[in-house]
Design an enzyme around this catalytic site. Structure first.
Site, mmCIF file in Angstrom:
data_model
loop_
_atom_site.group_PDB
_atom_site.id
_atom_site.type_symbol
_atom_site.label_atom_id
_atom_site.label_comp_id
_atom_site.label_asym_id
_atom_site.label_seq_id
_atom_site.Cartn_x
_atom_site.Cartn_y
_atom_site.Cartn_z
ATOM 1 N N ASP A 128 -3.969 1.240 -0.817
ATOM 2 C CA ASP A 128 -4.257 2.680 -0.730
ATOM 3 C C ASP A 128 -5.763 2.911 -0.520
ATOM 4 O O ASP A 128 -6.417 3.515 -1.352
ATOM 5 C CB ASP A 128 -3.752 3.421 -1.986
ATOM 6 C CG ASP A 128 -4.448 2.977 -3.274
ATOM 7 O OD1 ASP A 128 -5.010 1.853 -3.300
ATOM 8 O OD2 ASP A 128 -4.471 3.766 -4.244
ATOM 9 N N ASP A 146 -10.147 -1.150 -2.078
ATOM 10 C CA ASP A 146 -9.096 -1.662 -1.187
ATOM 11 C C ASP A 146 -9.710 -2.078 0.146
ATOM 12 O O ASP A 146 -9.329 -3.110 0.715
ATOM 13 C CB ASP A 146 -8.054 -0.574 -0.882
ATOM 14 C CG ASP A 146 -7.354 -0.044 -2.105
ATOM 15 O OD1 ASP A 146 -6.239 -0.464 -2.396
ATOM 16 O OD2 ASP A 146 -7.960 0.806 -2.795
ATOM 17 N N ASN A 201 -5.021 6.503 -4.118
ATOM 18 C CA ASN A 201 -6.377 7.051 -4.226
ATOM 19 C C ASN A 201 -6.467 8.406 -3.522
ATOM 20 O O ASN A 201 -7.137 9.325 -3.992
ATOM 21 C CB ASN A 201 -7.388 6.084 -3.623
ATOM 22 C CG ASN A 201 -7.618 4.878 -4.530
ATOM 23 O OD1 ASN A 201 -7.661 5.011 -5.744
ATOM 24 N ND2 ASN A 201 -7.743 3.703 -3.931
ATOM 25 N N THR A 247 -2.402 -3.557 -3.904
ATOM 26 C CA THR A 247 -3.649 -3.086 -4.504
ATOM 27 C C THR A 247 -3.630 -1.561 -4.673
ATOM 28 O O THR A 247 -4.654 -0.960 -4.978
ATOM 29 C CB THR A 247 -4.883 -3.511 -3.681
ATOM 30 O OG1 THR A 247 -4.780 -2.944 -2.373
ATOM 31 C CG2 THR A 247 -5.004 -5.016 -3.576
ATOM 32 N N PHE A 272 -4.937 3.088 -13.424
ATOM 33 C CA PHE A 272 -4.535 4.028 -12.368
ATOM 34 C C PHE A 272 -3.289 3.597 -11.569
ATOM 35 O O PHE A 272 -2.381 4.407 -11.357
ATOM 36 C CB PHE A 272 -5.711 4.265 -11.403
ATOM 37 C CG PHE A 272 -5.376 5.183 -10.269
ATOM 38 C CD1 PHE A 272 -5.287 6.550 -10.463
ATOM 39 C CD2 PHE A 272 -5.118 4.686 -8.994
ATOM 40 C CE1 PHE A 272 -4.955 7.411 -9.418
ATOM 41 C CE2 PHE A 272 -4.779 5.530 -7.940
ATOM 42 C CZ PHE A 272 -4.704 6.892 -8.151
ATOM 43 N N ASN A 273 -3.243 2.349 -11.057
ATOM 44 C CA ASN A 273 -2.121 1.962 -10.187
ATOM 45 C C ASN A 273 -0.784 2.009 -10.925
ATOM 46 O O ASN A 273 0.249 2.345 -10.334
ATOM 47 C CB ASN A 273 -2.331 0.550 -9.605
ATOM 48 C CG ASN A 273 -3.432 0.525 -8.564
ATOM 49 O OD1 ASN A 273 -3.835 1.565 -8.046
ATOM 50 N ND2 ASN A 273 -3.941 -0.670 -8.276
ATOM 51 N N HIS A 287 -12.233 -3.605 -8.161
ATOM 52 C CA HIS A 287 -10.930 -4.000 -8.719
ATOM 53 C C HIS A 287 -10.065 -4.835 -7.750
ATOM 54 O O HIS A 287 -9.671 -5.952 -8.066
ATOM 55 C CB HIS A 287 -10.140 -2.753 -9.107
ATOM 56 C CG HIS A 287 -10.850 -1.828 -10.031
ATOM 57 N ND1 HIS A 287 -10.973 -2.073 -11.369
ATOM 58 C CD2 HIS A 287 -11.481 -0.643 -9.813
ATOM 59 C CE1 HIS A 287 -11.629 -1.079 -11.945
ATOM 60 N NE2 HIS A 287 -11.952 -0.203 -11.024
ATOM 61 N N ASP A 288 -9.764 -4.236 -6.580
ATOM 62 C CA ASP A 288 -8.760 -4.842 -5.695
ATOM 63 C C ASP A 288 -9.215 -6.181 -5.101
ATOM 64 O O ASP A 288 -8.382 -7.021 -4.757
ATOM 65 C CB ASP A 288 -8.430 -3.862 -4.560
ATOM 66 C CG ASP A 288 -7.814 -2.577 -5.099
ATOM 67 O OD1 ASP A 288 -7.260 -2.610 -6.206
ATOM 68 O OD2 ASP A 288 -7.899 -1.547 -4.404
HETATM 69 C C1 BDR Z 1 -7.284 0.775 -9.110
HETATM 70 O O1 BDR Z 1 -7.207 2.182 -8.917
HETATM 71 C C2 BDR Z 1 -7.689 2.535 -7.647
HETATM 72 O O2 BDR Z 1 -8.470 3.684 -7.736
HETATM 73 C C3 BDR Z 1 -8.451 1.353 -7.141
HETATM 74 O O3 BDR Z 1 -8.396 1.270 -5.732
HETATM 75 C C4 BDR Z 1 -7.765 0.187 -7.797
HETATM 76 O O4 BDR Z 1 -6.656 -0.254 -7.048
HETATM 77 C C5 BDR Z 1 -8.188 0.489 -10.300
HETATM 78 O O5 BDR Z 1 -7.670 1.055 -11.441
HETATM 79 CA CA CA Z 2 -6.387 0.436 -4.753
#
Ligand code: BDR
Ligand code: CA
Length: 304
Positions: free
Chosen positions: A10, A15, A39, A123, A164-165, A232-233
Protein backbone atom coordinates in the site's frame (compact mmCIF):
# COMPACT_ATOMS: atom_id res chain seq x y z
CA UNK A 1 18.92 -18.76 -7.15
CA UNK A 2 16.89 -15.59 -6.64
CA UNK A 3 13.99 -15.77 -4.18
CA UNK A 4 10.66 -15.68 -6.03
CA UNK A 5 8.36 -13.21 -4.34
CA UNK A 6 5.10 -11.30 -4.74
CA UNK A 7 4.69 -8.01 -2.90
CA UNK A 8 1.21 -7.01 -1.73
CA UNK A 9 1.54 -3.42 -0.68
CA UNK A 10 0.00 0.00 0.00
CA UNK A 11 2.64 2.56 -1.03
CA UNK A 12 3.19 4.40 1.25
CA UNK A 13 6.66 5.76 1.81
CA UNK A 14 8.25 2.70 3.43
CA UNK A 15 6.43 0.42 0.95
CA UNK A 16 8.06 2.43 -1.86
CA UNK A 17 11.48 1.83 -0.30
CA UNK A 18 10.71 -1.90 0.07
CA UNK A 19 9.62 -2.07 -3.59
CA UNK A 20 12.83 -0.27 -4.57
CA UNK A 21 14.93 -3.00 -2.93
CA UNK A 22 12.79 -5.84 -4.29
CA UNK A 23 12.83 -4.48 -7.86
CA UNK A 24 16.59 -3.98 -7.92
CA UNK A 25 18.28 -6.65 -5.80
CA UNK A 26 19.45 -9.48 -8.10
CA UNK A 27 18.79 -12.02 -5.34
CA UNK A 28 15.08 -11.17 -5.46
CA UNK A 29 12.83 -12.22 -8.33
CA UNK A 30 9.75 -9.99 -7.97
CA UNK A 31 6.97 -11.61 -10.02
CA UNK A 32 4.01 -9.36 -9.25
CA UNK A 33 2.96 -6.34 -7.22
CA UNK A 34 -0.58 -6.19 -5.88
CA UNK A 35 -2.04 -3.19 -4.12
CA UNK A 36 -4.51 -2.68 -1.32
CA UNK A 37 -6.21 0.23 0.42
CA UNK A 38 -4.20 1.10 3.52
CA UNK A 39 -1.95 4.11 3.89
CA UNK A 40 -4.21 5.79 1.30
CA UNK A 41 -7.03 4.61 -1.00
CA UNK A 42 -6.32 1.77 -3.41
CA UNK A 43 -6.48 4.12 -6.43
CA UNK A 44 -3.60 6.05 -4.90
CA UNK A 45 -1.58 3.04 -3.70
CA UNK A 46 -1.89 1.54 -7.21
CA UNK A 47 -0.73 4.78 -8.82
CA UNK A 48 2.19 4.94 -6.39
CA UNK A 49 3.25 1.36 -7.14
CA UNK A 50 3.15 2.21 -10.85
CA UNK A 51 5.28 5.31 -10.21
CA UNK A 52 8.00 3.16 -8.63
CA UNK A 53 7.86 0.56 -11.42
CA UNK A 54 8.06 3.35 -14.02
CA UNK A 55 10.90 5.12 -12.18
CA UNK A 56 13.04 1.99 -12.57
CA UNK A 57 11.63 1.12 -16.03
CA UNK A 58 10.82 -2.42 -14.89
CA UNK A 59 8.08 -4.50 -16.42
CA UNK A 60 6.77 -6.13 -13.25
CA UNK A 61 2.95 -6.30 -13.43
CA UNK A 62 0.86 -4.32 -10.96
CA UNK A 63 -2.69 -5.49 -10.11
CA UNK A 64 -5.12 -3.38 -8.09
CA UNK A 65 -6.78 -5.00 -5.09
CA UNK A 66 -9.23 -4.44 -2.28
CA UNK A 67 -10.77 -1.01 -1.81
CA UNK A 68 -11.68 -1.72 1.80
CA UNK A 69 -11.17 -4.20 4.62
CA UNK A 70 -13.32 -7.37 4.88
CA UNK A 71 -15.58 -6.03 7.64
CA UNK A 72 -14.10 -3.02 9.42
CA UNK A 73 -14.57 0.52 8.10
CA UNK A 74 -11.57 1.78 6.12
CA UNK A 75 -9.36 4.43 7.77
CA UNK A 76 -6.22 5.62 5.98
CA UNK A 77 -2.85 6.80 7.34
CA UNK A 78 -2.53 9.98 5.26
CA UNK A 79 -1.43 11.80 8.39
CA UNK A 80 1.85 9.81 8.19
CA UNK A 81 2.20 9.29 4.43
CA UNK A 82 0.59 12.50 3.08
CA UNK A 83 -2.55 12.86 0.95
CA UNK A 84 -0.94 11.17 -2.08
CA UNK A 85 0.76 8.48 0.03
CA UNK A 86 4.15 9.23 -1.54
CA UNK A 87 4.81 12.98 -1.41
CA UNK A 88 7.95 14.99 -2.12
CA UNK A 89 9.21 13.73 -5.49
CA UNK A 90 8.24 14.57 -9.05
CA UNK A 91 7.80 11.14 -10.65
CA UNK A 92 7.47 10.66 -14.45
CA UNK A 93 3.90 11.35 -15.58
CA UNK A 94 3.68 8.68 -18.30
CA UNK A 95 2.74 5.81 -16.03
CA UNK A 96 2.06 2.24 -17.16
CA UNK A 97 -1.40 0.83 -16.47
CA UNK A 98 -2.32 -1.82 -13.94
CA UNK A 99 -2.99 -5.20 -15.52
CA UNK A 100 -6.52 -6.16 -16.42
CA UNK A 101 -6.97 -8.60 -13.54
CA UNK A 102 -7.89 -8.05 -9.91
CA UNK A 103 -5.19 -8.58 -7.30
CA UNK A 104 -6.80 -11.86 -6.24
CA UNK A 105 -6.94 -13.20 -9.82
CA UNK A 106 -3.37 -12.10 -10.50
CA UNK A 107 -2.11 -13.63 -7.24
CA UNK A 108 -3.84 -16.88 -8.10
CA UNK A 109 -2.48 -17.00 -11.65
CA UNK A 110 1.09 -16.10 -10.79
CA UNK A 111 1.26 -18.49 -7.82
CA UNK A 112 -0.30 -21.42 -9.69
CA UNK A 113 1.84 -20.92 -12.82
CA UNK A 114 5.14 -20.42 -11.03
CA UNK A 115 7.91 -22.98 -11.51
CA UNK A 116 8.59 -23.28 -7.81
CA UNK A 117 6.99 -21.99 -4.65
CA UNK A 118 6.45 -18.28 -4.10
CA UNK A 119 7.15 -16.24 -0.98
CA UNK A 120 4.36 -13.74 -0.30
CA UNK A 121 5.46 -10.41 1.12
CA UNK A 122 2.51 -8.34 2.35
CA UNK A 123 3.51 -4.85 3.47
CA UNK A 124 -0.01 -3.46 3.65
CA UNK A 125 -3.10 -4.81 5.34
CA UNK A 126 -3.84 -8.44 4.45
CA UNK A 127 -7.27 -8.12 2.76
CA UNK A 128 -6.11 -9.37 -0.66
CA UNK A 129 -4.31 -12.35 0.84
CA UNK A 130 -7.34 -13.32 2.96
CA UNK A 131 -9.64 -13.06 -0.07
CA UNK A 132 -7.18 -15.19 -2.07
CA UNK A 133 -7.14 -17.94 0.56
CA UNK A 134 -10.94 -17.91 0.83
CA UNK A 135 -11.52 -18.03 -2.93
CA UNK A 136 -8.61 -20.24 -3.96
CA UNK A 137 -7.46 -22.38 -1.02
CA UNK A 138 -5.42 -24.52 -3.44
CA UNK A 139 -2.80 -21.74 -3.69
CA UNK A 140 -1.68 -22.48 -0.14
CA UNK A 141 0.29 -25.55 -1.27
CA UNK A 142 2.26 -23.37 -3.67
CA UNK A 143 3.37 -20.73 -1.17
CA UNK A 144 6.75 -21.19 0.46
CA UNK A 145 6.05 -18.77 3.29
CA UNK A 146 4.58 -15.39 4.13
CA UNK A 147 6.96 -12.68 5.31
CA UNK A 148 4.55 -10.03 6.50
CA UNK A 149 5.05 -6.59 7.96
CA UNK A 150 2.52 -6.12 10.74
CA UNK A 151 1.84 -6.63 14.39
CA UNK A 152 3.73 -6.13 17.63
CA UNK A 153 4.40 -8.09 20.79
CA UNK A 154 4.57 -4.79 22.65
CA UNK A 155 2.91 -1.45 21.99
CA UNK A 156 0.90 -0.67 18.90
CA UNK A 157 1.24 2.39 16.67
CA UNK A 158 -2.49 2.84 15.98
CA UNK A 159 -3.84 2.07 19.42
CA UNK A 160 -1.95 1.08 22.53
CA UNK A 161 -2.48 -2.52 21.41
CA UNK A 162 -2.55 -2.54 17.61
CA UNK A 163 -0.13 -1.98 14.74
CA UNK A 164 -1.57 -0.26 11.61
CA UNK A 165 -1.58 -3.15 9.06
CA UNK A 166 -3.31 -5.52 11.47
CA UNK A 167 -5.60 -2.81 12.90
CA UNK A 168 -6.78 -1.87 9.39
CA UNK A 169 -8.15 -5.36 8.67
CA UNK A 170 -7.95 -7.66 11.70
CA UNK A 171 -10.41 -10.14 10.18
CA UNK A 172 -8.08 -10.60 7.21
CA UNK A 173 -5.08 -11.00 9.52
CA UNK A 174 -6.96 -13.69 11.42
CA UNK A 175 -7.52 -15.67 8.22
CA UNK A 176 -3.87 -15.34 7.25
CA UNK A 177 -2.57 -16.42 10.67
CA UNK A 178 -4.90 -19.44 10.57
CA UNK A 179 -3.81 -20.47 7.07
CA UNK A 180 -1.19 -23.01 8.26
CA UNK A 181 1.36 -21.46 5.92
CA UNK A 182 4.68 -20.62 7.65
CA UNK A 183 4.52 -16.92 8.63
CA UNK A 184 7.31 -14.58 9.61
CA UNK A 185 5.87 -11.69 11.62
CA UNK A 186 7.96 -8.62 10.88
CA UNK A 187 6.45 -6.28 13.44
CA UNK A 188 7.13 -3.11 15.36
CA UNK A 189 9.38 -5.07 17.77
CA UNK A 190 12.13 -4.80 15.16
CA UNK A 191 10.99 -2.08 12.77
CA UNK A 192 11.01 0.60 15.45
CA UNK A 193 14.45 -0.55 16.55
CA UNK A 194 16.12 -0.47 13.13
CA UNK A 195 15.51 3.21 12.43
CA UNK A 196 17.09 4.62 9.31
CA UNK A 197 19.37 7.15 10.98
CA UNK A 198 19.64 10.85 10.00
CA UNK A 199 23.22 10.07 8.83
CA UNK A 200 21.95 7.34 6.50
CA UNK A 201 19.20 9.61 5.20
CA UNK A 202 21.76 12.35 4.45
CA UNK A 203 23.93 9.88 2.56
CA UNK A 204 21.00 8.95 0.32
CA UNK A 205 20.42 12.50 -0.88
CA UNK A 206 23.58 12.79 -2.99
CA UNK A 207 24.19 9.11 -3.76
CA UNK A 208 22.35 8.68 -7.06
CA UNK A 209 18.87 9.34 -8.53
CA UNK A 210 17.36 6.50 -6.52
CA UNK A 211 18.88 7.82 -3.30
CA UNK A 212 17.57 11.31 -4.07
CA UNK A 213 14.06 9.95 -4.78
CA UNK A 214 14.01 7.91 -1.56
CA UNK A 215 15.45 10.79 0.47
CA UNK A 216 12.87 13.22 -0.86
CA UNK A 217 9.91 11.00 0.00
CA UNK A 218 11.32 9.70 3.31
CA UNK A 219 11.80 13.21 4.72
CA UNK A 220 8.02 13.61 4.34
CA UNK A 221 7.31 10.56 6.50
CA UNK A 222 5.27 11.69 9.51
CA UNK A 223 7.38 9.39 11.72
CA UNK A 224 10.67 11.07 10.75
CA UNK A 225 12.41 12.52 13.82
CA UNK A 226 15.86 13.51 15.12
CA UNK A 227 16.42 9.85 16.02
CA UNK A 228 15.66 8.56 12.52
CA UNK A 229 12.69 7.05 10.74
CA UNK A 230 11.20 3.56 10.81
CA UNK A 231 11.35 1.89 7.40
CA UNK A 232 8.88 -0.77 8.58
CA UNK A 233 8.20 -2.54 5.27
CA UNK A 234 11.85 -2.64 4.19
CA UNK A 235 12.56 -5.03 7.07
CA UNK A 236 10.71 -7.78 5.15
CA UNK A 237 13.24 -7.65 2.30
CA UNK A 238 16.12 -7.34 4.77
CA UNK A 239 14.84 -10.49 6.51
CA UNK A 240 14.69 -12.40 3.21
CA UNK A 241 18.24 -11.46 2.30
CA UNK A 242 19.84 -11.33 5.77
CA UNK A 243 17.96 -13.56 8.20
CA UNK A 244 21.17 -13.84 10.24
CA UNK A 245 20.76 -10.19 11.32
CA UNK A 246 17.33 -10.81 12.82
CA UNK A 247 16.42 -12.93 15.86
CA UNK A 248 13.10 -14.78 15.66
CA UNK A 249 11.08 -16.72 18.18
CA UNK A 250 8.54 -19.41 17.26
CA UNK A 251 5.18 -18.91 18.95
CA UNK A 252 1.44 -18.95 18.40
CA UNK A 253 -0.01 -15.59 17.39
CA UNK A 254 -3.73 -14.86 17.80
CA UNK A 255 -5.42 -11.80 16.31
CA UNK A 256 -7.95 -9.82 18.33
CA UNK A 257 -10.91 -8.86 16.08
CA UNK A 258 -13.04 -6.74 18.41
CA UNK A 259 -13.07 -4.71 21.58
CA UNK A 260 -10.51 -2.20 22.85
CA UNK A 261 -7.57 -4.38 21.75
CA UNK A 262 -8.90 -4.86 18.19
CA UNK A 263 -5.96 -5.53 15.87
CA UNK A 264 -3.63 -6.74 18.60
CA UNK A 265 -1.30 -9.63 17.74
CA UNK A 266 -1.24 -11.71 20.91
CA UNK A 267 1.97 -13.74 20.89
CA UNK A 268 1.87 -16.72 23.25
CA UNK A 269 5.42 -15.96 24.41
CA UNK A 270 5.31 -18.42 27.29
CA UNK A 271 3.63 -21.20 25.31
CA UNK A 272 0.82 -21.16 27.85
CA UNK A 273 -2.23 -21.66 25.64
CA UNK A 274 -1.41 -23.70 22.55
CA UNK A 275 0.09 -27.01 23.72
CA UNK A 276 3.51 -26.14 22.34
CA UNK A 277 2.08 -25.47 18.86
CA UNK A 278 3.28 -22.43 16.95
CA UNK A 279 1.98 -20.64 13.84
CA UNK A 280 4.62 -17.93 13.35
CA UNK A 281 8.24 -16.95 13.57
CA UNK A 282 8.11 -13.59 15.29
CA UNK A 283 11.00 -11.18 14.72
CA UNK A 284 12.12 -10.05 18.17
CA UNK A 285 15.51 -8.42 17.63
CA UNK A 286 17.54 -6.89 14.81
CA UNK A 287 21.04 -5.62 14.18
CA UNK A 288 20.09 -1.99 13.51
CA UNK A 289 23.58 -1.00 12.31
CA UNK A 290 23.60 -3.89 9.81
CA UNK A 291 20.16 -2.75 8.56
CA UNK A 292 21.47 0.77 7.98
CA UNK A 293 24.60 -0.32 6.12
CA UNK A 294 22.62 -2.78 4.01
CA UNK A 295 20.06 -0.08 3.11
CA UNK A 296 22.79 2.31 1.97
CA UNK A 297 24.64 -0.45 0.09
CA UNK A 298 21.51 -1.57 -1.73
CA UNK A 299 20.74 1.94 -2.95
CA UNK A 300 24.35 2.69 -3.92
CA UNK A 301 24.42 -0.44 -6.13
CA UNK A 302 21.34 0.62 -8.12
CA UNK A 303 22.35 1.86 -11.53
CA UNK A 304 20.07 4.92 -11.48
C1 BDR B 1 2.89 -0.14 8.64
O1 BDR B 1 1.83 0.79 8.49
C2 BDR B 1 1.99 1.53 7.30
O2 BDR B 1 1.69 2.87 7.53
C3 BDR B 1 3.40 1.33 6.86
O3 BDR B 1 3.52 1.40 5.46
C4 BDR B 1 3.73 -0.05 7.38
O4 BDR B 1 3.34 -1.05 6.48
C5 BDR B 1 3.64 0.17 9.93
O5 BDR B 1 2.79 0.05 11.01
CA1 CA C 1 2.81 -0.50 4.19
Amino acid sequence: MAIKIIMDSDPGIDDAAALTMALNDPQVDLKLITTVAGNVTVDKTTKNALKIVRFFNKDVPVAAGAKQPLIKKFEDAARIHGESGMPGYDFPKDLPKPINETAVEALHDVIMNSDGKITLVPTGTYTNVALLFSEYPEVKDHIEKIVAMGGSLGMGNMTSAAEFNIFTDPDAAKIVYKSSIPIVMVGLDITTKALLTPESLNKLEYMNKTGKMLHDIIIHDGENSDFGVAMHDVNTIFYLLHPEAITTKDMWVDIVTDGPAIGETVGDIRGAYHDGKTNAKVCVDIDAAAFNSWFIDEVSRINK
